[in-house]
Design a protein around this motif. Sequence first.
Motif, short mmCIF file in Angstrom:
data_model
loop_
_atom_site.label_atom_id
_atom_site.label_comp_id
_atom_site.label_asym_id
_atom_site.label_seq_id
_atom_site.Cartn_x
_atom_site.Cartn_y
_atom_site.Cartn_z
N ASP A 22 0.82 -1.22 0.00
CA ASP A 22 0.00 0.00 0.00
C ASP A 22 0.86 1.27 0.00
OD1 ASP A 22 -2.40 -1.39 -0.09
OD2 ASP A 22 -2.60 -1.45 2.09
N GLY A 23 1.96 1.24 -0.73
CA GLY A 23 2.83 2.41 -0.86
C GLY A 23 3.77 2.64 0.31
N VAL A 24 3.82 1.72 1.27
CA VAL A 24 4.70 1.84 2.43
C VAL A 24 5.82 0.82 2.32
CG1 VAL A 24 4.84 1.67 4.96
CG2 VAL A 24 2.80 2.64 3.89
N ASP A 25 7.08 1.30 2.37
CA ASP A 25 8.23 0.40 2.34
C ASP A 25 8.36 -0.32 3.67
OD1 ASP A 25 9.46 1.03 -0.26
OD2 ASP A 25 9.76 3.02 0.60
N VAL A 26 8.57 -1.63 3.63
CA VAL A 26 8.81 -2.44 4.82
C VAL A 26 10.20 -3.04 4.62
CG1 VAL A 26 8.00 -4.38 6.22
CG2 VAL A 26 6.35 -2.95 4.98
N LEU A 27 11.13 -2.68 5.52
CA LEU A 27 12.52 -3.04 5.25
C LEU A 27 13.38 -3.12 6.50
CD1 LEU A 27 12.93 0.12 5.48
CD2 LEU A 27 13.22 0.08 3.04
N SER A 28 14.61 -3.56 6.29
CA SER A 28 15.60 -3.69 7.37
C SER A 28 16.28 -2.34 7.59
CB SER A 28 16.65 -4.73 6.97
OG SER A 28 17.41 -4.24 5.87
N PRO A 29 16.99 -2.19 8.71
CA PRO A 29 17.70 -0.93 8.96
C PRO A 29 18.71 -0.59 7.85
CG PRO A 29 17.57 -2.20 10.97
CD PRO A 29 17.06 -3.09 9.87
N LYS A 30 19.40 -1.59 7.33
CA LYS A 30 20.39 -1.33 6.28
C LYS A 30 19.72 -0.78 5.03
CE LYS A 30 24.07 -3.43 3.57
NZ LYS A 30 24.86 -4.61 3.31
N LYS A 31 18.60 -1.39 4.61
CA LYS A 31 17.87 -0.92 3.43
C LYS A 31 17.28 0.47 3.69
CE LYS A 31 18.14 -4.41 0.56
NZ LYS A 31 18.69 -4.33 -0.78
N ALA A 32 16.81 0.71 4.90
CA ALA A 32 16.26 2.03 5.24
C ALA A 32 17.36 3.08 5.13
CB ALA A 32 15.67 2.01 6.65
N ALA A 33 18.54 2.79 5.66
CA ALA A 33 19.65 3.74 5.58
C ALA A 33 20.03 4.03 4.14
CB ALA A 33 20.86 3.19 6.35
N GLU A 34 20.04 3.00 3.29
CA GLU A 34 20.36 3.20 1.87
C GLU A 34 19.37 4.17 1.24
OE1 GLU A 34 20.36 -0.64 0.03
OE2 GLU A 34 22.16 -1.30 1.11
N GLN A 35 18.10 4.00 1.53
CA GLN A 35 17.08 4.88 0.95
C GLN A 35 17.16 6.29 1.51
OE1 GLN A 35 13.08 3.51 0.66
NE2 GLN A 35 13.67 1.49 -0.11
N LEU A 36 17.39 6.39 2.82
CA LEU A 36 17.44 7.71 3.45
C LEU A 36 18.66 8.51 3.03
CD1 LEU A 36 16.27 6.68 7.01
CD2 LEU A 36 14.98 8.05 5.36
N LEU A 37 19.76 7.84 2.71
CA LEU A 37 20.99 8.53 2.34
C LEU A 37 21.15 8.72 0.84
CD1 LEU A 37 23.38 6.80 4.89
CD2 LEU A 37 22.44 9.11 5.01
N ALA A 38 20.24 8.15 0.05
CA ALA A 38 20.32 8.28 -1.40
C ALA A 38 20.02 9.73 -1.82
CB ALA A 38 19.32 7.33 -2.06
N PRO A 39 20.65 10.18 -2.90
CA PRO A 39 20.35 11.53 -3.39
C PRO A 39 18.86 11.67 -3.71
CG PRO A 39 22.22 10.58 -4.57
CD PRO A 39 21.63 9.50 -3.73
N GLY A 40 18.34 12.84 -3.47
CA GLY A 40 16.92 13.07 -3.70
C GLY A 40 16.69 14.31 -4.53
N LEU A 41 15.46 14.77 -4.51
CA LEU A 41 15.06 15.92 -5.33
C LEU A 41 15.32 17.26 -4.64
CD1 LEU A 41 11.67 14.48 -6.63
CD2 LEU A 41 13.87 14.54 -7.82
N LEU A 42 15.62 17.25 -3.35
CA LEU A 42 15.80 18.49 -2.61
C LEU A 42 17.27 18.88 -2.53
CD1 LEU A 42 13.40 17.73 0.38
CD2 LEU A 42 12.88 18.94 -1.74
N ASP A 43 17.54 20.19 -2.63
CA ASP A 43 18.92 20.66 -2.47
C ASP A 43 19.25 20.76 -0.98
OD1 ASP A 43 17.53 22.90 -1.68
OD2 ASP A 43 18.29 24.20 -3.25
N GLN A 44 20.52 20.91 -0.66
CA GLN A 44 20.96 20.89 0.74
C GLN A 44 20.36 22.01 1.58
OE1 GLN A 44 22.68 18.21 1.92
NE2 GLN A 44 22.06 19.09 3.88
N PRO A 45 20.25 23.25 1.08
CA PRO A 45 19.60 24.27 1.91
C PRO A 45 18.15 23.94 2.27
CG PRO A 45 20.84 25.31 0.15
CD PRO A 45 20.85 23.83 -0.12
#
Length: 61
Positions: A22-45
């Motif tokens: 239902d659009g919610v990722d269910v994952l391990s801490p390692k996979k969560a960290a990979e997604q959270l640290l991946a480049p995204g659409l927002l700039d640093q500021p």
Amino acid sequence: MRGMLCFVDADWPLFGGSFVIDGVDVLSPKKAAEQLLAPGLLDQPTVDSIHRSLALAFLVA
């Protein structure tokens, strides 16, 4: 923003193991960290501004 459930002590398979329901990722801490640290659409500021707003709204427990 998107939903994510991270299970710390779950018995995850060596390969894969994460899934989306239902659009919610269910994952391990390692996979969560990979997604959270991946480049995204927002700039640093913008990221810094959001971080400051969240830090003020949600005080440390």
